[in-house]
Design a protein around this motif. Structure first.
Motif, PDB file in Angstrom:
ATOM      1  N   ASP A  50      42.160  29.464  48.329  1.00 22.94           N
ATOM      2  CA  ASP A  50      41.425  29.866  48.945  1.00 22.94           C
ATOM      3  C   ASP A  50      40.396  30.088  49.644  1.00 22.94           C
ATOM      4  O   ASP A  50      39.763  29.987  50.725  1.00 22.94           O
ATOM      5  CB  ASP A  50      42.003  31.785  49.337  1.00 22.94           C
ATOM      6  CG  ASP A  50      43.572  32.281  49.647  1.00 22.94           C
ATOM      7  OD1 ASP A  50      44.499  31.212  50.084  1.00 22.94           O
ATOM      8  OD2 ASP A  50      44.227  32.857  49.225  1.00 22.94           O
TER       9      ASP A  50
ATOM     10  N   LEU B 226      43.080  35.946  49.078  1.00 25.40           N
ATOM     11  CA  LEU B 226      42.976  36.656  49.961  1.00 25.40           C
ATOM     12  C   LEU B 226      43.543  37.801  49.724  1.00 25.40           C
ATOM     13  O   LEU B 226      42.824  38.457  50.587  1.00 25.40           O
ATOM     14  CB  LEU B 226      43.521  35.401  50.869  1.00 25.40           C
ATOM     15  CG  LEU B 226      42.675  34.529  52.672  1.00 25.40           C
ATOM     16  CD1 LEU B 226      43.537  34.101  53.383  1.00 25.40           C
ATOM     17  CD2 LEU B 226      41.021  35.579  52.638  1.00 25.40           C
TER      18      LEU B 226
ATOM     19  N   ALA C 121      41.989  41.095  50.926  1.00 23.04           N
ATOM     20  CA  ALA C 121      42.646  42.476  51.623  1.00 23.04           C
ATOM     21  C   ALA C 121      42.297  43.731  50.923  1.00 23.04           C
ATOM     22  O   ALA C 121      42.853  44.734  51.369  1.00 23.04           O
ATOM     23  CB  ALA C 121      44.052  41.785  52.299  1.00 23.04           C
TER      24      ALA C 121
ATOM     25  N   LEU D  80      39.365  45.894  50.533  1.00 24.53           N
ATOM     26  CA  LEU D  80      39.686  46.186  51.877  1.00 24.53           C
ATOM     27  C   LEU D  80      40.526  47.690  51.881  1.00 24.53           C
ATOM     28  O   LEU D  80      39.461  48.354  52.498  1.00 24.53           O
ATOM     29  CB  LEU D  80      39.572  45.074  53.448  1.00 24.53           C
ATOM     30  CG  LEU D  80      38.089  44.457  53.442  1.00 24.53           C
ATOM     31  CD1 LEU D  80      38.894  43.164  54.228  1.00 24.53           C
ATOM     32  CD2 LEU D  80      36.907  45.122  54.479  1.00 24.53           C
TER      33      LEU D  80
ATOM     34  N   PHE E  24      47.266  41.252  44.423  1.00 29.04           N
ATOM     35  CA  PHE E  24      47.118  42.339  45.369  1.00 29.04           C
ATOM     36  C   PHE E  24      47.221  44.083  44.791  1.00 29.04           C
ATOM     37  O   PHE E  24      45.980  44.846  45.078  1.00 29.04           O
ATOM     38  CB  PHE E  24      47.511  42.870  46.325  1.00 29.04           C
ATOM     39  CG  PHE E  24      47.874  43.000  47.734  1.00 29.04           C
ATOM     40  CD1 PHE E  24      46.892  43.035  48.485  1.00 29.04           C
ATOM     41  CD2 PHE E  24      48.840  43.991  47.600  1.00 29.04           C
ATOM     42  CE1 PHE E  24      46.718  44.410  49.621  1.00 29.04           C
ATOM     43  CE2 PHE E  24      48.553  44.959  48.728  1.00 29.04           C
ATOM     44  CZ  PHE E  24      48.291  45.141  49.590  1.00 29.04           C
TER      45      PHE E  24
END
Lengths: 616, 304
Positions: B39, B181, B185, B188, B257
């Motif tokens: 990404d 990406l 996320a 965050l 993730f």
């Protein structure tokens, strides 16, 4: 505590019922289906089309159900293999006035659809398909516009008898005009000021006797957004020609367009058709006496024949083609039958009428992109995409009679080239070339795996959390477990109503919401335990626990919501998918974890006057 | 659960520990950099699935001989799945070219699982946007906390958040896990989660500062930490339960993730105890700071 009003129970019941009804459609698995519509958008599907479809598939041993919808005929089948088989059979046997697309047809019962309950949309990562992000090369659009203006300007300056030495479009999309003397320059300046509004004033001239016409910012914005709008329209037409159900063609940011084609397998074809800026231009062949500055030499597309000179002025371009169909000429060679619109027809007639015996050249114009390496400020080699134009002659034929609105073009290499050209002419040209800046293709098998993995991890995660809180909080644990399940139902219902797209990161967001939604209950229950320890009566402790924890929960959730909303507005793709479920989840969890559990707890303990101990 | 731990006795050790970890993280990001995913770097990625175990070195040779120089080939998740990374741009039919090349080489039925191509200009934009989003998120949260609590709490929360983000990024750099990406996320989300924790602790500190008979701020903070510890541990546990289920079962695409969040939850829990609380003490928070405001007792607020 005992004052927990009846209306609150009604509200909770209502929301619960609402959540169940609107999340229900997601339980019905969609049917693999094939949808057929007419190529021409003005013609809607009819019973005749249904009969033709029935005729084609009646001998095949595939279980199907044919439905006539408004714009298309839908053929449902049972397996994905049959779906592909069906598509093959239909595309072989139906003549080419129809578009055949793969689809996933919802099996939501009628009564649910009547109240607007539909399943969530699945993202490309879950159902397979292609995602393209294209950057529109607006520089080229500006240059094209200035070239058009330049042609117009040359004619009008000549009409005004203003003599100029040189007139050309420069690198930065401005027009440079050079004059013999100051008088001509001043006359031209006055004329341009009176007749053209799109240029920056004053007309900048850094040399004597010359003018530089650069576009004003307002005009540049206008041209750029027109170019993007036209590209969007053209792309939508092309996507329709490709036959995709539920495609997405959207502007993203200032100069980008995102295209998502669910279910498409052949990405090469899709990419080929979407990004092509091929169009046609009709020019007369240059004569011996045509000055060098007004003619250009072009090679033949198929390499046959020596390059030939064509006049620079264009009779008409591909944008005036009304329809185009690929077919074969009497010798079995591919050709494209073209019908021009009214204006194009009269232009063509005017241009050919006076030039019988001369030759008409058809130029195939294609914008291509290539990657070149440039040095950046730090001296590093960086790849840069650059677009360039290829113009080749596909036919140069003697005009035997004045041409009208219909004629045909030969000289194409293969039937696939003729049908592609016909498609591109039908769908319209792109106003500016585009480069693919991002491409993501997810095969159907990966999509299916992703759903399975996502759903499985969600189930297990939920089970683990439920097990833990039941063990840890007992009766109150039941309340929290119900609230958690209720929360997921509500989250799915809201996603369905908003027709939000569920993606794999979205599932991760739901899973994370499950983990975090418990937090509200943990806060409340810990507080109740503390109050009990301080020696409060059980009912008072419950009251105090809920009241005191509320503000904490509120502050904690609002801050997390701030993060989620910022993710939503700044993020793209996976980030956005995650942020959507997270934001909705935070809101629903506040409702279920506070009001929902409270109602349950009150139901159990609220009616009793004196409670010795509570199970927490 | 009742706790009576003298958290603040460990303050100095915590400061040393955090400082070392922060330095190592920053050092690693500077020296080793991050293993940026597709990404952010741009390039092409092709995922294939073989019917049986795939021979990585044969695939690599086939690709290099077929003109795909600089192709990186690796297993992805299982021995049958193969991930091919190519630098630079993609041709119109790259996927079918690669599948064709590889299937002709060993006559296997290869399933093309996905192709991703990211252009060179997208990567740096995404990085910038991600950074901007993070800064804006921090700014808004600071404002909210300053408005709801008091500016010292906002400062303490932000110190804790920056601490968490740097360390998670540092861990990703240290063990060179791909940073794409979805990891951004997750980062965050870590901010959101860690903040959640910090707020709960701060909320209790605020409440106790107003109502407790204790005079020493550090005693009050210690008491608050003990009171909220049970909740902090349970919430971290339930969140970790789902994260581990995502990590092990959610599929390859979601693995990093989940990993980023697992690190984030652990560090976030630690930081709300040691970093945020410590920062409050170091900034000299005391009872007077909350006196001026109208006491805001939770009991006065009716439930919805």
């Amino acid at each position: 505590m005992r004052r927990y009003g009846i209306w609150k129970y009604l509200l909770i019941l209502f929301v619960l019922g609402f959540g169940i009804v609107y999340s229900l459609p997601n339980l019905y698995a969609p049917d693999p289906a094939v949808q057929i519509s007419y190529t021409s958008s003005s013609q809607s599907a009819d019973t005749f089309l249904v009969e033709r479809v029935e005729e084609v598939i009646k001998d095949e041993n595939i279980s199907t159900k044919i439905e006539l919808e408004n714009d298309y005929v839908l053929i449902r089948t049972d397996t994905y293999q049959n779906q592909l088989k069906l598509k093959d059979i239909l595309s072989k046997n139906l003549v080419n006035d129809v578009v055949i697309a793969l689809n996933l047809a919802p099996t939501t019962p009628r009564w649910l659809m009547d109240i607007g309950a539909n399943p969530m949309k699945l993202g490309l990562d879950l159902r397979g398909g292609v995602h393209f992000l294209m950057q529109v090369d607006t520089e080229t659009a500006l240059k094209n516009r200035q070239n058009g203006t330049l042609q117009d300007l040359r004619i009008r300056l000549r009409e005004e008898k203003i003599r100029y030495n040189q007139a050309l479009v420069q690198d930065n999309s401005s027009i440079l005009l050079k004059f013999n003397n100051i008088e001509s320059k001043e006359k031209a300046e006055e004329f341009i000021n009176d007749n053209y509004t799109q240029f920056n004033l004053p007309l900048l001239s850094n040399e004597n006797n010359s003018l530089v016409l650069s576009l004003s910012d307002l005009e540049i914005d206008q041209i750029e957004s027109d170019a993007i709008d036209q590209n969007l329209t053209t792309l939508r037409n092309r996507v329709n020609e490709l036959g995709v159900s539920e495609p997405i063609v959207q502007r993203q940011g200032k100069k980008r367009i995102v295209v998502q084609l669910p279910g498409i397998q052949d990405t090469a074809e899709a990419k080929n058709i979407l990004g092509k800026t091929a169009t046609l231009e009709f020019h007369l062949e240059a004569q011996m006496d045509t000055p060098r500055s007004r003619k250009t030499s072009y090679p033949y597309r198929n390499g046959l024949g020596a390059p030939a000179f064509l006049q620079d002025s264009i009779i008409l371009g591909g944008d005036q083609v009304a329809t185009a169909q690929a077919s074969f000429d009497e010798n079995g060679l591919p050709q494209v039958n073209i019908t021009l619109d009214g204006e194009g027809g009269s232009k063509m007639h005017r241009a050919t009428r006076g030039n019988i015996g001369k030759r008409l050249g058809v130029l195939f114009v294609e914008q291509k992109t290539r990657t070149i390496y440039e040095r950046n400020a730090e001296g590093k080699q960086i790849p840069v995409q650059e677009s360039y134009e290829v113009k080749e002659i596909i036919s140069l034929a003697t005009i035997r009679a004045a041409l009208g609105t219909t004629f045909r073009i030969t000289g194409l290499d293969s039937p696939s080239e003729s049908s592609e050209l016909a498609l591109l002419l039908r769908a319209g040209a792109l106003a500016a070339p585009m480069t693919f800046v991002e491409e993501r293709t997810v095969g159907p098998s990966l999509g299916a795996d992703n759903i399975q993995a996502g759903v499985f991890s969600m189930q297990l995660g939920l089970l683990l959390v439920l097990g833990f809180i039941l063990f840890y909080y007992r009766i109150f644990g039941i309340a929290a477990s119900l609230a958690l399940t209720f929360n997921i139902v509500l989250l799915v219902a809201i996603m369905s109503i908003l027709s939000a797209t569920l993606t794999l990161p979205g599932i991760a967001g739901i899973v994370l919401t499950v983990g975090m939604a418990v937090d509200a209950n943990v806060l409340i229950f810990s507080r109740i335990r503390e109050e009990l320890k301080r020696g409060r009566e059980p009912l008072e402790a419950i009251d105090a626990g809920y009241n005191r924890a509320f503000l904490t929960i509120w502050d904690a959730n609002v801050t997390t919501l701030i993060v989620a909303v910022i993710l939503l507005s700044y993020g793209t793709g996976p980030v956005k998918g995650f942020a959507i479920t997270l934001s909705i989840g935070i809101i629903t969890s506040m409702f279920t974890a506070i009001m929902g559990t409270r109602a349950f707890v009150n139901l159990i303990y609220g009616s009793k006057k004196n409670i010795e101990r509570i199970s927490i | 659960m009742t706790f009576n731990i003298d958290f603040l006795a460990w303050r100095k050790i915590a400061i040393v520990f955090s400082s070392v970890f922060l330095l190592v993280s920053i050092g690693s990001v500077v020296l080793k950099e991050l293993n940026w995913g597709l990404d952010f770097t741009g390039g092409t990625l092709v995922e294939l699935s073989y019917p049986q175990e795939a021979n990585i070195s044969v695939i690599r040779d086939t690709l290099v001989n077929g003109g795909f120089e600089g192709a990186q080939v690796a297993n992805f998740g299982s021995t049958r799945e193969v991930l091919i990374k190519l630098p630079g741009t993609v041709s119109d039919s790259l996927g079918s070219e690669i599948v064709g090349l590889l299937s002709s080489a060993n006559a296997d039925q290869i399933d093309l699982r996905r192709i991703e191509y990211v252009g060179p200009q997208i990567g740096s934009e995404l990085r910038d946007d991600g950074g901007t989003a993070m800064l804006i998120a921090l700014a808004f949260m600071m404002l909210y906390i300053a408005f709801r609590f008091q500016s010292m709490f906002a400062g303490a929360a932000v110190v804790a958040l920056i601490h968490d983000v740097i360390i998670v990024v540092g861990i990703f750099s240290l063990i060179q896990i791909e940073f794409d990406l979805t990891v951004l996320a997750a980062l965050l989300a870590v901010i959101g989660y860690s903040l959640n924790d910090t707020i709960v602790v701060s909320d209790r500190i605020r409440e106790n500062l107003r109502s407790s008979e204790l005079d020493e701020t550090s005693d009050i903070i210690n008491m608050s930490l003990n009171q909220t510890l049970g909740r902090t541990l349970i919430t971290s546990l339930t969140t970790l339960l789902v994260l581990f289920s995502l990590y092990f079962l959610g599929g390859e695409l979601i693995k990093n993730f989940a990993l980023a969040l697992i690190f984030g939850v652990v560090i976030g829990t630690y930081s709300s105890i040691y970093i945020a609380a410590n920062a409050l003490i170091m900034m000299g928070l005391n009872k007077d700071h909350l006196k001026v405001e109208q006491p805001e007792n939770a009991d006065d607020n009716p439930l919805p």
